[in-house]
Every structure is written in C-alpha cells, then in structure tokens.
Design a protein around this motif. Structure first.
Motif, PDB file in Angstrom:
ATOM      1  N   UNK A 145       4.179  -2.224   4.865  1.00  0.00           N
ATOM      2  CA  UNK A 145       5.574  -2.537   5.212  1.00  0.00           C
ATOM      3  C   UNK A 145       5.704  -2.766   6.709  1.00  0.00           C
ATOM      4  N   UNK A 146       5.003  -1.943   7.504  1.00  0.00           N
ATOM      5  CA  UNK A 146       5.046  -2.133   8.956  1.00  0.00           C
ATOM      6  C   UNK A 146       4.500  -3.489   9.347  1.00  0.00           C
ATOM      7  N   UNK A 147       3.404  -3.884   8.707  1.00  0.00           N
ATOM      8  CA  UNK A 147       2.814  -5.193   9.007  1.00  0.00           C
ATOM      9  C   UNK A 147       3.813  -6.306   8.715  1.00  0.00           C
ATOM     10  N   UNK A 148       4.486  -6.191   7.582  1.00  0.00           N
ATOM     11  CA  UNK A 148       5.422  -7.255   7.206  1.00  0.00           C
ATOM     12  C   UNK A 148       6.633  -7.297   8.129  1.00  0.00           C
ATOM     13  N   UNK A 161       5.621   0.257   1.482  1.00  0.00           N
ATOM     14  CA  UNK A 161       5.953   1.397   2.338  1.00  0.00           C
ATOM     15  C   UNK A 161       4.955   2.535   2.158  1.00  0.00           C
ATOM     16  N   UNK A 162       4.385   2.625   0.951  1.00  0.00           N
ATOM     17  CA  UNK A 162       3.508   3.755   0.653  1.00  0.00           C
ATOM     18  C   UNK A 162       2.035   3.443   0.895  1.00  0.00           C
ATOM     19  N   UNK A 163       1.723   2.153   1.032  1.00  0.00           N
ATOM     20  CA  UNK A 163       0.320   1.744   1.087  1.00  0.00           C
ATOM     21  C   UNK A 163      -0.145   1.566   2.532  1.00  0.00           C
ATOM     22  N   UNK A 164      -1.239   2.237   2.885  1.00  0.00           N
ATOM     23  CA  UNK A 164      -1.768   2.123   4.248  1.00  0.00           C
ATOM     24  C   UNK A 164      -2.933   1.148   4.305  1.00  0.00           C
ATOM     25  N   UNK A 168      -5.781   4.993  13.071  1.00  0.00           N
ATOM     26  CA  UNK A 168      -4.902   3.841  13.297  1.00  0.00           C
ATOM     27  C   UNK A 168      -4.583   3.141  11.981  1.00  0.00           C
ATOM     28  N   UNK A 169      -5.599   3.005  11.139  1.00  0.00           N
ATOM     29  CA  UNK A 169      -5.392   2.358   9.847  1.00  0.00           C
ATOM     30  C   UNK A 169      -4.575   3.242   8.905  1.00  0.00           C
ATOM     31  N   UNK A 170      -4.809   4.535   8.973  1.00  0.00           N
ATOM     32  CA  UNK A 170      -4.097   5.448   8.076  1.00  0.00           C
ATOM     33  C   UNK A 170      -2.612   5.468   8.386  1.00  0.00           C
ATOM     34  N   UNK A 171      -2.292   5.261   9.662  1.00  0.00           N
ATOM     35  CA  UNK A 171      -0.890   5.378  10.079  1.00  0.00           C
ATOM     36  C   UNK A 171      -0.115   4.073   9.957  1.00  0.00           C
ATOM     37  N   UNK A 172      -0.824   3.012   9.590  1.00  0.00           N
ATOM     38  CA  UNK A 172      -0.137   1.727   9.473  1.00  0.00           C
ATOM     39  C   UNK A 172       0.067   1.362   8.011  1.00  0.00           C
ATOM     40  N   UNK A 173       1.307   1.115   7.632  1.00  0.00           N
ATOM     41  CA  UNK A 173       1.595   0.719   6.254  1.00  0.00           C
ATOM     42  C   UNK A 173       1.734  -0.787   6.165  1.00  0.00           C
ATOM     43  N   UNK A 228       1.827  -7.769  -0.757  1.00  0.00           N
ATOM     44  CA  UNK A 228       2.940  -6.943  -0.269  1.00  0.00           C
ATOM     45  C   UNK A 228       4.147  -7.818   0.022  1.00  0.00           C
ATOM     46  N   UNK A 229       3.867  -9.005   0.545  1.00  0.00           N
ATOM     47  CA  UNK A 229       4.947  -9.935   0.853  1.00  0.00           C
ATOM     48  C   UNK A 229       5.666 -10.376  -0.418  1.00  0.00           C
ATOM     49  N   UNK A 230       4.905 -10.481  -1.503  1.00  0.00           N
ATOM     50  CA  UNK A 230       5.453 -10.960  -2.774  1.00  0.00           C
ATOM     51  C   UNK A 230       5.896  -9.810  -3.676  1.00  0.00           C
ATOM     52  N   UNK A 231       5.605  -8.576  -3.265  1.00  0.00           N
ATOM     53  CA  UNK A 231       5.866  -7.412  -4.113  1.00  0.00           C
ATOM     54  C   UNK A 231       7.337  -7.366  -4.497  1.00  0.00           C
ATOM     55  N   UNK A 232       7.627  -6.850  -5.697  1.00  0.00           N
ATOM     56  CA  UNK A 232       6.680  -6.303  -6.664  1.00  0.00           C
ATOM     57  C   UNK A 232       6.182  -7.318  -7.677  1.00  0.00           C
TER      58      UNK A 232
END
Lengths: 157, 157
Positions: free
Chosen positions: B125-128, B70-73, B118-123, B17-21
DNA sequence: GCCATAATAGACATCAATGTCCATTTATCG
DNA sequence: CGATAAATGGACATTGATGTCTATTATGGC
C-alpha cells in the motif's frame, strides 16, 4: 544476498589486512580462509585488476594490499568483484520515468544505497579492531608468518 | 544485488496490488510488467506456494493477492522467491564462534538485517501511495480492467 | 456434455557463477 | 645458469538461475 565470490574476496582481504604490509601466497590465504585455492586465485586476479591488491611472482612474492587497512573500505573490495549496481533508470525501460524512478524501484535503490554506504564507511582497519568475542576468520589471532624485519617465524603447528 | 526473480516477483505483486482485489491473468501481468510470461508463471507458483497469492483456474480466474496491500510487506514477497538468508553461524564452520560472528560476518549480517528490516516495514500500500513523479511500473495509472461490481471495462487502447 | 479459458507441471535450452586442472611465465636464490 | 617458488592464463566441468515450450488439468459458461 551477496555472492560467494564477494564472501571469498572479503575473507582474503581481511586476512591480508591482518598480515599487512607483508605479502601472502595464495596457498597461505586459501588455507587460512578456507577458500578453494584455484578459485581464490581467480578472485585475487579481479582484485588485482581493480588495484585493490598487488602481486609479486617468485620466491618471497605473493599478494599484498595496495592501500593500508585504514584507507581500504569494504566497498572497494565488493565493487572489485561483484559491483553493487544501483538503479539509475527504469528497469522496464519506460520513457518519462527517466531518473525519476517509480516508488518500487526508488525503494529498491534506496536499500542498495544504504548497503553501499555501510560498506563505504567501513574500513578494513575497523574490522580488525572490532571487538566482538571472535577474531576475524579464526579462533585465535592469526600467526604472523613473517615479521616486518624479514625474520621468518614458524607457525606453532 | 537482488536477483532477477525478485525483481519480477515485486513487479507482479505491485501490479496485483494495484488491481486488488481483482484477479489478473498471468498474460495480463506479464504484459503490464514486461516480464517473460512463461517465466512469470514459475515465479507466481513460488508466490502461491508461499501463500502470497491465490490462483484460480478457468474463465474469470487468475492470480490475486491473499492479503490486502496494507497487510502485505515487500519482505514477504522477497522471501517467497529468493529468501534473504541471514548469517547465523560462522561461514568458515569455526567452532568457538557459534553465534558470536567475527567482525566481518557481523558487519555483513548487519547490512542484511537492515535490508530485511527496510523490506519488512514497507507495505505494498505504501508503494502504491508513494508520491514520486512516476507511477509504479507505468507512465500512466494502470487501467482497471474489471470493476469491483463485476462490470468489464475495455482498455482504452 | 462441450468448449473456451487459464493455471499447472514437466521437459528442455541457455547462460553465468562457481570450481578444478594444467601449462606457462616471472621472480628469487644459490 | 639451474632449481625452486609463485602468480598467470586458459581450458574445462559442474551447478544453479533464467528462460522457453508443450501437454495436462481445472473451471466457468452455454
């Protein structure tokens, strides 16, 4: 998400709480909870080593809870057999993170903390008193195989 | 509480995700996330079979995310490698309980549901974007080994 | 077409979780 | 003391998770 051992330990403890403060034999617990008896005895040993249960050999002996169901939490049971191990330091071993976990591990640890808290706040007494439409572990309330006074009552089957 | 495989999968996905796309090679991911490369390739296969990542062989190929961060949980990642399996029916196989779990299994399922949510609601993108004082997986922001335009930049080391 | 790159597939090794079995020890009862 | 009940300890078997290795296949560049 939780190990089979945790499942077995909780079943056994719920049964013991239901029968508390009377002791139950491993065989009795195994049948009531549908846990393989030989494996259950291993699980009960872990619980004994963590002082969650007390054991007594010989006729009239068996396993009993150390605390009352009101005092015993699910967390104490879980941690005795398969501890919820929180993330305290960076799993990648990165210096500089120290106790500051990165966002990923912060999130993982947060969910574990929530689970830990949920278990810590739930007592066995609460489980026994919960009113869902199903009894814990069985279709009907468990027979109490012995009365507090010591008189033995035969199961109806 | 979570398997090693889940930990590895999440590390890899965070890096991707950090390197995406841009695509990354397994070797590159393995080094950045400190995951054994041969085992990582197994984990990535699971993620590919669940359509979480896409793979491309040959020069310039590698692994890339199917969705945007952004779309991946987190849940999609976890469920791809080690599904959080909720309790739907009585583990003791008792008739009469059906979907009405007993209080013990109701409680266990509830905690799993909370983790799932909790996992479903976290993307990703949020982690990054989370601002703890530590970067995800590393002490400094990761080098972006390739730019969107296609120009290759050498890592500083 | 040839070569370098990178994923893929499958065999194999190792270890921990789960499960079984049996001999031994400790306790109670008569 | 002898018989019975019950936990305990240790050996062993089985299975799944984790990890390693190597040959094969697909892709892009020349």
């Amino acid at each position: 998400m939780f190990s089979q051992t945790v499942e077995y330990a909780l079943r056994a403890i719920v049964y013991l709480a239901d029968q508390a403060p009377n002791p139950c034999t491993t065989e009795q617990i195994a049948k009531a909870t549908k846990v393989p008896q030989a494996y259950l005895s291993k699980v009960l040993q872990s619980l004994r080593q963590s002082s969650v249960v007390h054991s007594q050999r010989g006729i009239g002996g068996g396993i009993s809870l150390v605390k009352t169901p009101e005092e015993l939490s699910l967390l104490e049971v879980v941690n005795a057999v398969d501890p919820i191990c929180r993330i305290h330091t960076c799993p990648l071993g990165l210096k500089g993170h120290g106790t500051n976990l990165c966002p990923l591990h912060r999130k993982l640890d947060d969910t574990m903390r929530e689970t830990e808290t949920a278990f810590a706040e739930t007592t066995l007494a609460q489980i026994l008193l919960s009113s869902t439409s199903s009894y814990p572990l069985c279709n009907e309330p468990h027979e109490r195989l012995t009365q507090l006074g010591g008189t033995t009552i035969s199961p109806s089957n």
